[in-house]
Design a protein around this motif. Sequence first.
Motif, PDB file in Angstrom:
ATOM      1  N   GLU A  45       0.955  -0.749   5.453  1.00  0.00           N
ATOM      2  CA  GLU A  45       2.174  -1.122   6.164  1.00  0.00           C
ATOM      3  C   GLU A  45       2.909  -2.270   5.260  1.00  0.00           C
ATOM      4  O   GLU A  45       2.223  -3.420   4.725  1.00  0.00           O
ATOM      5  CB  GLU A  45       1.897  -1.799   7.345  1.00  0.00           C
ATOM      6  N   ASN A  46       3.962  -2.225   4.652  1.00  0.00           N
ATOM      7  CA  ASN A  46       4.847  -3.264   3.818  1.00  0.00           C
ATOM      8  C   ASN A  46       6.095  -3.590   4.634  1.00  0.00           C
ATOM      9  O   ASN A  46       6.743  -2.597   5.080  1.00  0.00           O
ATOM     10  CB  ASN A  46       5.124  -2.479   2.682  1.00  0.00           C
ATOM     11  N   GLU A  47       6.235  -4.634   4.546  1.00  0.00           N
ATOM     12  CA  GLU A  47       7.767  -5.023   4.953  1.00  0.00           C
ATOM     13  C   GLU A  47       8.496  -5.495   3.828  1.00  0.00           C
ATOM     14  O   GLU A  47       8.045  -6.118   2.758  1.00  0.00           O
ATOM     15  CB  GLU A  47       7.529  -6.326   5.802  1.00  0.00           C
ATOM     16  N   ASP A  48       9.781  -5.027   3.742  1.00  0.00           N
ATOM     17  CA  ASP A  48      10.578  -4.987   2.586  1.00  0.00           C
ATOM     18  C   ASP A  48      11.928  -5.517   3.118  1.00  0.00           C
ATOM     19  O   ASP A  48      12.541  -5.533   4.181  1.00  0.00           O
ATOM     20  CB  ASP A  48      10.932  -3.501   2.084  1.00  0.00           C
ATOM     21  N   MET A  68      -3.007 -22.019   7.560  1.00  0.00           N
ATOM     22  CA  MET A  68      -3.277 -21.252   6.565  1.00  0.00           C
ATOM     23  C   MET A  68      -1.986 -20.493   6.318  1.00  0.00           C
ATOM     24  O   MET A  68      -1.761 -19.348   6.895  1.00  0.00           O
ATOM     25  CB  MET A  68      -4.402 -20.330   6.721  1.00  0.00           C
ATOM     26  N   TYR A  69      -1.007 -20.698   5.387  1.00  0.00           N
ATOM     27  CA  TYR A  69       0.110 -20.190   5.055  1.00  0.00           C
ATOM     28  C   TYR A  69      -0.223 -18.987   4.188  1.00  0.00           C
ATOM     29  O   TYR A  69      -1.069 -18.956   3.263  1.00  0.00           O
ATOM     30  CB  TYR A  69       1.148 -21.123   4.235  1.00  0.00           C
ATOM     31  N   PRO A  70       0.660 -17.903   4.356  1.00  0.00           N
ATOM     32  CA  PRO A  70       0.421 -16.639   3.816  1.00  0.00           C
ATOM     33  C   PRO A  70       0.929 -16.764   2.283  1.00  0.00           C
ATOM     34  O   PRO A  70       1.898 -17.490   1.913  1.00  0.00           O
ATOM     35  CB  PRO A  70       1.124 -15.357   4.404  1.00  0.00           C
ATOM     36  N   TRP A  71       0.342 -15.938   1.166  1.00  0.00           N
ATOM     37  CA  TRP A  71       0.588 -15.942   0.037  1.00  0.00           C
ATOM     38  C   TRP A  71       2.080 -15.150  -0.172  1.00  0.00           C
ATOM     39  O   TRP A  71       2.997 -15.692  -0.841  1.00  0.00           O
ATOM     40  CB  TRP A  71      -0.375 -14.980  -0.928  1.00  0.00           C
ATOM     41  N   GLN A  72       2.387 -14.299   0.650  1.00  0.00           N
ATOM     42  CA  GLN A  72       3.500 -13.626   0.652  1.00  0.00           C
ATOM     43  C   GLN A  72       4.028 -13.485   2.075  1.00  0.00           C
ATOM     44  O   GLN A  72       3.003 -13.181   2.928  1.00  0.00           O
ATOM     45  CB  GLN A  72       3.421 -12.072   0.095  1.00  0.00           C
ATOM     46  N   ARG A 132       3.642 -13.768   9.022  1.00  0.00           N
ATOM     47  CA  ARG A 132       2.414 -13.363   8.853  1.00  0.00           C
ATOM     48  C   ARG A 132       2.249 -13.062   7.327  1.00  0.00           C
ATOM     49  O   ARG A 132       3.307 -12.845   6.554  1.00  0.00           O
ATOM     50  CB  ARG A 132       2.358 -11.911   9.741  1.00  0.00           C
ATOM     51  N   GLU A 133       0.991 -12.465   7.150  1.00  0.00           N
ATOM     52  CA  GLU A 133       0.504 -12.246   5.694  1.00  0.00           C
ATOM     53  C   GLU A 133       0.980 -10.977   5.332  1.00  0.00           C
ATOM     54  O   GLU A 133       0.973 -10.026   6.155  1.00  0.00           O
ATOM     55  CB  GLU A 133      -0.944 -12.163   5.373  1.00  0.00           C
ATOM     56  N   GLU A 134       1.946 -10.875   4.210  1.00  0.00           N
ATOM     57  CA  GLU A 134       2.547  -9.763   3.681  1.00  0.00           C
ATOM     58  C   GLU A 134       2.121  -9.143   2.416  1.00  0.00           C
ATOM     59  O   GLU A 134       2.633  -8.187   1.973  1.00  0.00           O
ATOM     60  CB  GLU A 134       4.025  -9.775   3.642  1.00  0.00           C
ATOM     61  N   THR A 135       1.120 -10.019   1.906  1.00  0.00           N
ATOM     62  CA  THR A 135       0.746  -9.388   0.536  1.00  0.00           C
ATOM     63  C   THR A 135      -0.004  -7.980   0.783  1.00  0.00           C
ATOM     64  O   THR A 135      -0.795  -7.754   1.707  1.00  0.00           O
ATOM     65  CB  THR A 135      -0.376 -10.537   0.239  1.00  0.00           C
ATOM     66  N   PRO A 136       0.359  -7.248  -0.213  1.00  0.00           N
ATOM     67  CA  PRO A 136      -0.060  -5.977   0.196  1.00  0.00           C
ATOM     68  C   PRO A 136      -1.771  -5.609  -0.048  1.00  0.00           C
ATOM     69  O   PRO A 136      -2.164  -6.422  -0.970  1.00  0.00           O
ATOM     70  CB  PRO A 136       0.803  -4.750  -0.967  1.00  0.00           C
ATOM     71  N   GLU A 137      -2.404  -4.887   0.594  1.00  0.00           N
ATOM     72  CA  GLU A 137      -3.826  -4.556   0.191  1.00  0.00           C
ATOM     73  C   GLU A 137      -4.049  -3.858  -1.160  1.00  0.00           C
ATOM     74  O   GLU A 137      -5.359  -3.962  -1.592  1.00  0.00           O
ATOM     75  CB  GLU A 137      -4.468  -4.074   1.444  1.00  0.00           C
ATOM     76  N   LEU A 138      -3.297  -3.335  -1.649  1.00  0.00           N
ATOM     77  CA  LEU A 138      -3.489  -2.438  -2.591  1.00  0.00           C
ATOM     78  C   LEU A 138      -2.038  -2.717  -3.609  1.00  0.00           C
ATOM     79  O   LEU A 138      -0.737  -3.098  -3.083  1.00  0.00           O
ATOM     80  CB  LEU A 138      -3.486  -0.899  -2.447  1.00  0.00           C
ATOM     81  N   HIS A 139      -2.292  -2.699  -4.991  1.00  0.00           N
ATOM     82  CA  HIS A 139      -1.355  -2.589  -5.990  1.00  0.00           C
ATOM     83  C   HIS A 139      -1.375  -1.595  -6.889  1.00  0.00           C
ATOM     84  O   HIS A 139      -2.644  -1.373  -7.354  1.00  0.00           O
ATOM     85  CB  HIS A 139      -1.178  -4.325  -6.590  1.00  0.00           C
ATOM     86  N   LEU A 140      -0.500  -0.950  -7.607  1.00  0.00           N
ATOM     87  CA  LEU A 140      -0.605   0.048  -8.551  1.00  0.00           C
ATOM     88  C   LEU A 140      -0.602  -0.805 -10.112  1.00  0.00           C
ATOM     89  O   LEU A 140       0.214  -1.564 -10.502  1.00  0.00           O
ATOM     90  CB  LEU A 140       0.803   0.822  -8.182  1.00  0.00           C
ATOM     91  N   ASN A 141      -1.394  -0.215 -10.828  1.00  0.00           N
ATOM     92  CA  ASN A 141      -1.486  -0.515 -12.119  1.00  0.00           C
ATOM     93  C   ASN A 141      -0.745   0.664 -12.898  1.00  0.00           C
ATOM     94  O   ASN A 141      -1.104   1.710 -13.209  1.00  0.00           O
ATOM     95  CB  ASN A 141      -2.962  -0.806 -12.816  1.00  0.00           C
ATOM     96  N   PRO A 142       0.332   0.422 -13.469  1.00  0.00           N
ATOM     97  CA  PRO A 142       1.274   1.443 -14.024  1.00  0.00           C
ATOM     98  C   PRO A 142       0.541   2.042 -15.392  1.00  0.00           C
ATOM     99  O   PRO A 142       0.787   3.154 -15.596  1.00  0.00           O
ATOM    100  CB  PRO A 142       2.587   0.641 -14.230  1.00  0.00           C
ATOM    101  N   ARG A 143      -0.079   1.326 -15.918  1.00  0.00           N
ATOM    102  CA  ARG A 143      -0.690   1.664 -17.070  1.00  0.00           C
ATOM    103  C   ARG A 143      -1.983   2.811 -16.883  1.00  0.00           C
ATOM    104  O   ARG A 143      -1.917   3.544 -17.651  1.00  0.00           O
ATOM    105  CB  ARG A 143      -1.471   0.467 -17.975  1.00  0.00           C
ATOM    106  N   SER A 144      -2.500   2.598 -15.901  1.00  0.00           N
ATOM    107  CA  SER A 144      -3.642   3.581 -15.522  1.00  0.00           C
ATOM    108  C   SER A 144      -3.487   4.548 -14.516  1.00  0.00           C
ATOM    109  O   SER A 144      -4.066   5.580 -14.250  1.00  0.00           O
ATOM    110  CB  SER A 144      -4.932   2.625 -15.048  1.00  0.00           C
ATOM    111  N   GLY A 145      -2.466   4.117 -13.637  1.00  0.00           N
ATOM    112  CA  GLY A 145      -2.072   4.965 -12.682  1.00  0.00           C
ATOM    113  C   GLY A 145      -2.959   4.902 -11.228  1.00  0.00           C
ATOM    114  O   GLY A 145      -2.769   5.492 -10.330  1.00  0.00           O
ATOM    115  N   ARG A 146      -3.889   3.761 -11.260  1.00  0.00           N
ATOM    116  CA  ARG A 146      -4.706   3.497 -10.193  1.00  0.00           C
ATOM    117  C   ARG A 146      -4.139   2.611  -9.275  1.00  0.00           C
ATOM    118  O   ARG A 146      -3.654   1.488  -9.774  1.00  0.00           O
ATOM    119  CB  ARG A 146      -5.985   3.086 -10.634  1.00  0.00           C
ATOM    120  N   TRP A 147      -4.427   2.884  -8.060  1.00  0.00           N
ATOM    121  CA  TRP A 147      -4.140   1.531  -6.975  1.00  0.00           C
ATOM    122  C   TRP A 147      -5.403   0.791  -6.996  1.00  0.00           C
ATOM    123  O   TRP A 147      -6.554   1.325  -6.765  1.00  0.00           O
ATOM    124  CB  TRP A 147      -3.925   2.426  -5.638  1.00  0.00           C
TER     125      TRP A 147
END
Length: 799
Positions: A68-71, A398-402, A408-423
């Motif tokens: 889930e992401n908030e944008d 405890m304030y959220p990073w994002q 609430r904490e909006e930091t995604p649990e996964l991030h994409l490395n565009p160089r490798s294509g891996r999450w």
Amino acid sequence: MSEWTWEYEGYEPAAERLREALCTLGNGYFATRGAAPESRAGLVHCPGTYVAGCYNRLQSTVAGRDVENEDLVNLPNWLRLRFRSRRADGSAGPWFSPDVSRPVDYRQTLDLCRGTLTRRFRYRDGEDALVGVDQCRLVHMADPHLAALRSEFTVEGRSGEIEVESAIDGEVINGNVRRYRSLNRSHLTQVQTGAADPDTVWLRCRTSSSDIGVAMAARTTISGQLPVSSGLHPARRRAVHRLVIPLAPGRPVVVEKTVALHTSHDPAISNPLGAALDRVQRAPGFSSLLASHAGAWEQLWRRAEIHVPGEAGRVLRLHLFHALQTLSPHTAELDVGVPARGLHGEAYRGHVFWDELFVLPYLNLHFPEVSRALLTYRHRRLPEARRAAAEAGRGGAMYPWQSGSDGREETPELHLNPRSGRWLPDRSRLQHHVGSAIAYNVWQYCEATGDTEFLHTKGAELLLHIARFWADSASYDSGLGRYRIRGVVGPDEYHDGYPGAARPGLDDNAYTNVTAAWVLGRALDLVRRLPAWRRQELFERTGLDSGELQKWDDVSRRLRVPFHQGVISQFEGYGDLAELDWADYRKRYGNIRRLDRILEAEGDTVNRYQASKQADALMLGYLFSPAELAELFRRLGYELTDEIWRETVDHYLRRTSHGSTLSGIVHGWVLARVHPADAWTYCQDALEGDVADLQGGTTGEGIHLGAMAGTLDLVQRGLTGLDTREDALWLDPVPLPELSEYGFSLRYRGHWGIGVRLHHEHLRITVPASEETPIRVVLPDRAVTVAPGETCTLKLPGG
């Protein structure tokens, strides 16, 4: 280019996204990217309009997991206006596109003084005519709900007609960041369109989960000629006004498009659509709008005056322009934070990080009402931060990073490395030092403004709950006789765990521990300074007692700071990590700013190496003066000499890839005191970060607001040593050969427009006439008092 304009010659598709971000226009309530009006989103263009605080949450499936992401939502495109020629036989040519019919004499000009973006070019219509186009747009700084576009068309060579389609386009998604393309990006629902005769179309919609109502109304009128035809054409997701206008050689025709934007978050309206229609119908013509808009900008520039010679001054003015478009006095009326990428794009999903640490020190001394509103945004989310701390088994907040809409904490649990294509797992939510940044900003704001009402109420609650969190996060190590904070990530961000460890996070990050000790010390100071009745109220509201305060004092004096090889360790065990062959990686990859992505793509991890993305331990030298930092370490039972600090700076300088635009600011700031001859290299890096897109394509996804505001503060506080404490202005200038002359104005304790000018070895302070009390100015070797209406010129030590 003059010092007040940025000009771009020629049409370059590859540069469009960067130009669109740097040519964004906004007013603190909403902003629109500098896309060509006729363009639609695609590989080249990315039109975008963003309202501060307008977020929406969506579910997506990533790497087999539901996330889930908030944008920050890209709203309907009000700017849309396309055109094509019609001939005497009634046939119509293709709609103009610079990607198909390459324009000639193409020039874009961003006018910082008046806050406008103009575009002038000509294009060939077949073989027998040239059509000239002159467009000017604004996002109104006086009325934050209005925007306008003026288009002038002139034909050379023959008579004919031009067809103009003015639209509000609801067929939009969040498409500005390509690495998010596998996520759900359609945020708008219930799109409806309509017309209000004779010249207005409207569109309304809602965000799919946050249920924010959005309405736009566009009035399109013509001057110079009567139209051959004019029709309003509401469609399913687009509201269109189509006009056919006669063109005679050398006789310009002007089309004016005026737009009003409202959301259901706006106060003092009945409903967004009614408010938008009423506002657009009452709005004057373009020339009047431009006059009032330019007048509002003139007032802003007076309040944020800055004089720096040369190219550095031009860039600083551009940075100030974008800071004011994101955080203007209109922002003081909103419930919003500091979006890391401004209102200029969709990177980081429009979230709020710790960037206010680099933004509020500048705003405090020019627009303190905006600083107060941004801190109030944090205070409103204090209950959510307390809930997060409780769920983590800790007290306090405890304030959220994002964060975004509700805290609430909006930091995604996964991030994409565009160089490798891996999450990959995203562990940046362990950057709990965001709480210290909030506390630091509370203290700085109150010191600069003297706002004891805020300090004793909302500010005190923030400080005390953040201090409680740190005291509760610290565990006592009897073997060391010290308190330790484990399982965190520091500002570096590259290191999020120990090599091969199952548990994420690091122990005893020096920046985290020292700033936590500072927060605890300030909270104790505040408790002692509070009026007795307010102290009792706070104790009752928070459940504080003398025993808890005794622990705070103990933790604030015995938090551990690790060292290795005679320098401060970034975290426990940093000195045991392997050394990286920096020369080899630079030879193989050239740009290694994002070293973490390079190593991961190689099957390695940056966690194995003494390599930092940006300043981490050195951030301490950004927040605190040398004397303050030495005193902090003394309180903790450590000695921090000038030599130890200098060696610490040198140690990390050789091991930092500068993968963040904030890195240049901090290093320039710190080196100005330690190695002045080397400071300007990093200052220039900070100045060029967005203008030259040093991060390689990231600026097109939104400007780096913290870096832009940080460069302004580098001049305002970093080079002058300006500090506001003990009811005085403290100054300790560090002249750099590359910047030995500069000046700016300040708003301080009721004084508007205090002039500060540094010229080689002299410092001049001018206090405008008023009925306020005199200002005390403290230099390293003396203190003076400057009364309203007086100017004081001081020879600097060593001058």
